[in-house]
Write an enzyme that holds these catalytic residues in place. Structure first.
Site, short mmCIF file in Angstrom:
data_model
loop_
_atom_site.label_atom_id
_atom_site.label_comp_id
_atom_site.label_asym_id
_atom_site.label_seq_id
_atom_site.Cartn_x
_atom_site.Cartn_y
_atom_site.Cartn_z
N LYS A 100 0.86 -1.19 0.00
CA LYS A 100 0.00 0.00 0.00
C LYS A 100 0.89 1.23 0.00
O LYS A 100 2.04 1.19 0.47
CB LYS A 100 -0.91 0.02 1.23
N THR A 184 -14.71 -2.86 -8.12
CA THR A 184 -14.88 -3.04 -6.67
C THR A 184 -16.35 -3.15 -6.30
O THR A 184 -16.76 -4.04 -5.55
CB THR A 184 -14.22 -1.88 -5.90
#
Length: 425
Positions: A100, A184
């Site tokens: 990340k 998503t």
């Protein structure tokens, strides 16, 4: 936040035996880097922004994870998100590890040109640890396809070669994938549909409230409405709107794009009327009496402070870490089921994987093929998690982590551990 994230592993290790080295390896990130990013502002001044990239684990493949722009970005948050990405990629069965990144910034305060300079500066700061076979970023909170396109271009300039596989979530004309923008939300809906089938629930009879009206929240809302769910409330960072008769998601999105206001306009021919809805805060939306509460905003939205006031029968986590472990216990005691983030929001990383595969092979798929492959993956992994929850009589979250940890533990063990060493005679 990172310590809270790791608490998710404790119930898993009580259900299955894993080698001590697995626990040790998964307790620490492999690499964590913090960098200063200088940006020349439009007025000629120089500002220094702080950027982060954490590569948590690469046992199953190159690390993968988004880059977010937000004022609250810090090393602890990015580390937690990289841990979740490690589990998510394993739950989805992808040949990736977890990573990340982020920049501590309010992107709304920057011009488009300043945003581009910042984005290219991020790549210059972290180029040495990125690569198609090392670490592949993607969009996250307040980043999008345009920003990914700038970043991919900057990397190609630095590498002196075309490298489309360095980043996913790119614009279509810059070798992005069909279906990535809605992935998503679409993936979350596939998981919800599988849950409803198992519970014999009719979508037309279910009311849904959605916290978060960004990319994931909007696409989920639109697709869920098309599938028959009744969307009665949505909210963004400024607050929300509610209507017991259901909202028109497309009208709300069009009006927000034009005015940045969460309202709706009803048009009859050339005559348009602004719709009036009940206004409510994000906190009030969370406590609505609905069948499904969808969390598509930020972390730590349901805590031990408000968990006992949640009235939904089911919570769907599209955001990362929106429920704390303490709140989880309260919700479970109240009989409220939670479909966890490491399963529900995997659609984005699954189609990111598809984009990476297409970039690497040079063969590009049509939208229908992407959607078919996404549906197959999400349904398969969702039903595996549901089966594990029944087998071990545990929560869906613990079952999802159990599914991912099994794959991670297998990969760590098969790379070699202390059992391969024999004691000297």
């Amino acid at each position: 936040m990172f310590e809270i994230a790791k608490q998710r592993l404790e119930p898993v290790f009580k259900l299955i035996e894993v080698d001590e080295e697995v626990i040790t390896r998964l307790s620490y990130p492999k690499r964590s880097i913090k960098a200063s990013i200088p940006v020349r502002m439009d007025d000629g001044s120089l500002r220094i922004f702080t950027g982060y990239r954490v590569q948590y684990d690469d046992t199953r493949g190159p690390t993968k994870g988004g880059i977010r722009y937000h004022p609250r970005v810090n090393e602890d948050e990015v580390t937690s998100l990289s841990f979740w990405m490690t589990v998510k990629c394993a739950v989805a069965g992808l040949p990736f590890g977890g990573a990340k990144g982020g920049i501590t910034v309010n992107p709304k305060e920057l011009s488009q040109l300043e945003l581009e300079r910042l984005s290219r500066g991020y790549i210059r700061a972290f180029a040495d640890i990125l690569g198609e076979s090392r670490d592949i970023p993607a969009p996250d909170v307040y980043t999008n396809a345009t920003i990914m396109g700038w970043m991919a271009d900057e990397y190609s300039v630095l590498a002196r070669r075309q490298a489309p596989g360095i980043i996913t979530g790119k614009p279509l004309h810059l070798n992005g994938s069909e279906g990535r923008e809605s992935a998503t939300g679409s993936g979350a809906l596939h998981v919800l549909n599988e849950y409803c089938k198992r519970q014999q629930l009719n979508p037309a009879e279910l009311t849904v409230a959605i916290q978060g009206f960004g990319n994931a929240g909007f696409h989920f809302a639109q697709l869920a409405q098309e599938a028959g769910f009744r969307i009665v409330a949505v909210s963004d960072s400024q607050g929300g709107i509610y209507s017991e008769n259901s909202l028109n998601i497309k009208d709300i999105k069009n009006h927000k794009d034009d005015t940045n206001q969460l309202e709706s306009v009803l048009c009859n021919g050339t005559v348009c009327t602004l719709q009036t809805f009940q206004r409510l805060s994000n906190a009030e939306l969370l406590e609505l009496k609905v069948d499904v509460l969808v969390l598509a905003a930020l972390e730590n939205q349901i805590t031990q402070e408000n968990a006992h006031r949640i009235q939904a029968h089911l919570v769907l986590e599209i955001a990362n870490g929106p429920i704390t472990p303490q709140a989880d216990e309260i919700l479970e005691a109240q009989g409220i089921a939670v479909i966890p983030d490491v399963l529900a929001n995997n659609g984005g990383v699954v189609v990111s994987y598809f984009e990476w595969v297409q970039n690497r092979s040079g063969l590009y798929w049509e939208l229908e093929e992407v959607q078919t492959r996404l549906a197959k993956t999400m349904r398969r992994e969702a039903n595996t998690v549901f089966d594990l929850a029944n087998e071990f009589q545990t929560s869906l979250r613990t079952a999802a982590y159990l599914h991912g940890i099994k794959r991670l533990a297998g990969a760590i063990d098969q790379r070699g551990n202390h059992k391969l060493f024999k004691k000297a005679p």
